[in-house]
Write an enzyme that holds these catalytic residues in place. Structure first.
Site, short mmCIF file in Angstrom:
data_model
loop_
_atom_site.label_atom_id
_atom_site.label_comp_id
_atom_site.label_asym_id
_atom_site.label_seq_id
_atom_site.Cartn_x
_atom_site.Cartn_y
_atom_site.Cartn_z
N ARG A 17 0.82 -1.22 0.00
CA ARG A 17 0.00 0.00 0.00
C ARG A 17 0.85 1.26 0.00
O ARG A 17 0.38 2.32 -0.43
CB ARG A 17 -0.98 -0.03 1.18
N GLU B 196 5.47 -9.67 15.99
CA GLU B 196 4.94 -10.16 17.26
C GLU B 196 5.25 -11.66 17.40
O GLU B 196 5.68 -12.12 18.44
CB GLU B 196 3.43 -9.91 17.32
O1 LIG Z 1 3.34 0.15 11.73
P1 LIG Z 1 3.20 -1.34 11.52
O2 LIG Z 1 2.64 -2.03 12.74
O3 LIG Z 1 4.44 -1.98 11.02
O4 LIG Z 1 2.04 -1.57 10.45
C1 LIG Z 1 1.91 -0.80 9.30
C2 LIG Z 1 2.13 -1.61 8.05
O5 LIG Z 1 1.11 -2.63 7.96
C3 LIG Z 1 0.49 -2.55 6.69
O6 LIG Z 1 1.16 -3.34 5.74
P2 LIG Z 1 0.84 -4.87 5.45
O7 LIG Z 1 1.95 -5.69 6.04
O8 LIG Z 1 -0.56 -5.19 5.91
O9 LIG Z 1 1.01 -4.99 3.90
P3 LIG Z 1 0.25 -4.42 2.62
O10 LIG Z 1 0.64 -2.96 2.46
O11 LIG Z 1 0.82 -5.27 1.53
O12 LIG Z 1 -1.24 -4.59 2.79
C4 LIG Z 1 0.64 -1.10 6.29
O13 LIG Z 1 0.53 -0.91 4.89
C5 LIG Z 1 2.00 -0.74 6.82
O14 LIG Z 1 3.03 -1.06 5.90
N1 LIG Z 2 -5.53 -1.43 11.68
C1 LIG Z 2 -4.95 -1.39 10.47
N2 LIG Z 2 -5.69 -1.01 9.39
C2 LIG Z 2 -5.11 -0.98 8.16
N3 LIG Z 2 -3.83 -1.31 7.91
C3 LIG Z 2 -3.08 -1.68 8.96
N4 LIG Z 2 -1.76 -2.04 9.04
C4 LIG Z 2 -1.48 -2.33 10.33
N5 LIG Z 2 -2.58 -2.15 11.10
C5 LIG Z 2 -3.58 -1.75 10.27
#
Ligand SMILES: O=P(O)(O)OC[C@H]1O[C@H](OP(=O)(O)OP(=O)(O)O)[C@H](O)[C@@H]1O
Ligand SMILES: Nc1ncnc2[nH]cnc12
Length: 171
Positions: A58, A95
């Site tokens: 994203r 985690e």
């Molecule tokens: O601050 P954090 O606890 O590290 O979480 C935030 C991250 O989690 C989500 O990514 P995700 O791993 O869901 O991947 P995506 O973007 O491919 O959906 C979001 O896009 C951030 O990169």
């Molecule tokens: N609560 C949340 N919603 C969307 N993206 C996320 N990535 C990590 N936590 C999330």
């Protein structure tokens, strides 16, 4: 314009107990998305970056249009095994277990000023890891920006760089 009006809230996704903040309505609304890009561009420009880096997946949705808007190049930070080599990896703790992100070697010249982009800051683990990865290849990481900050998770306290967010949730 209130950008929060364009964020979806999806309970119990992707797991029970998680409230998912969905940027899909924001991306689908041209005026709100344009306002978001302009807001982030203003925050990011004060770091005078040479290049923007986006975190898969994203984060790409934020970094690529912002780089184009600002007349800068865009570099991908990807999950393991997605980029043709040679690549530089960085492994970090989750985690439960661990994860690895990568960048192509040579994508950044030593000393280049980089700003990191992602869609959302939660615990800060992802942005902290990307900061270290970029430093490992010699980047001067000046800051980060995201659309949504879950401020109640205090992710910014884990970061060694300043971060700006377009939307913040306190609870
Ligand atoms: O601050 P954090 O606890 O590290 O979480 C935030 C991250 O989690 C989500 O990514 P995700 O791993 O869901 O991947 P995506 O973007 O491919 O959906 C979001 O896009 C951030 O990169
Ligand atoms: N609560 C949340 N919603 C969307 N993206 C996320 N990535 C990590 N936590 C999330």
């Amino acid at each position: 314009m209130n950008l929060k009006d364009h964020i979806g809230h999806v309970p119990d996704f992707p797991k029970p107990g998680i409230l998912f903040y969905d940027i899909s309505p924001l991306l689908a609304h041209p005026a709100a998305w344009k306002a978001t890009v302009e807001l982030l561009a203003g925050a990011v420009s004060r770091h005078k970056p040479d290049v923007l880096a986006g975190i898969e997946s994203r984060g790409f949705l934020v970094a690529a249009p912002l780089a184009l808007y600002m007349g800068l190049g865009f570099i991908m930070v990807r999950k393991r095994g997605k980029l043709p080599g040679p690549t530089q990896p960085y492994t970090y703790d989750l985690e439960y277990g661990s994860d690895t992100i990568e960048i192509q070697k040579g994508a950044i010249q030593p000393g280049q000023r980089v700003v990191l982009l992602d869609d959302l800051l939660a615990t800060g683990g992802t942005l902290a890891a990307a900061t270290e990865l970029l430093r490992d290849v010699g980047a001067d990481v000046r800051g980060a920006a995201c659309i949504i900050e879950l401020a109640f998770l205090k992710g910014r306290d884990r970061l060694s760089i300043p971060i700006d967010s377009a939307i913040s949730y306190d609870s």
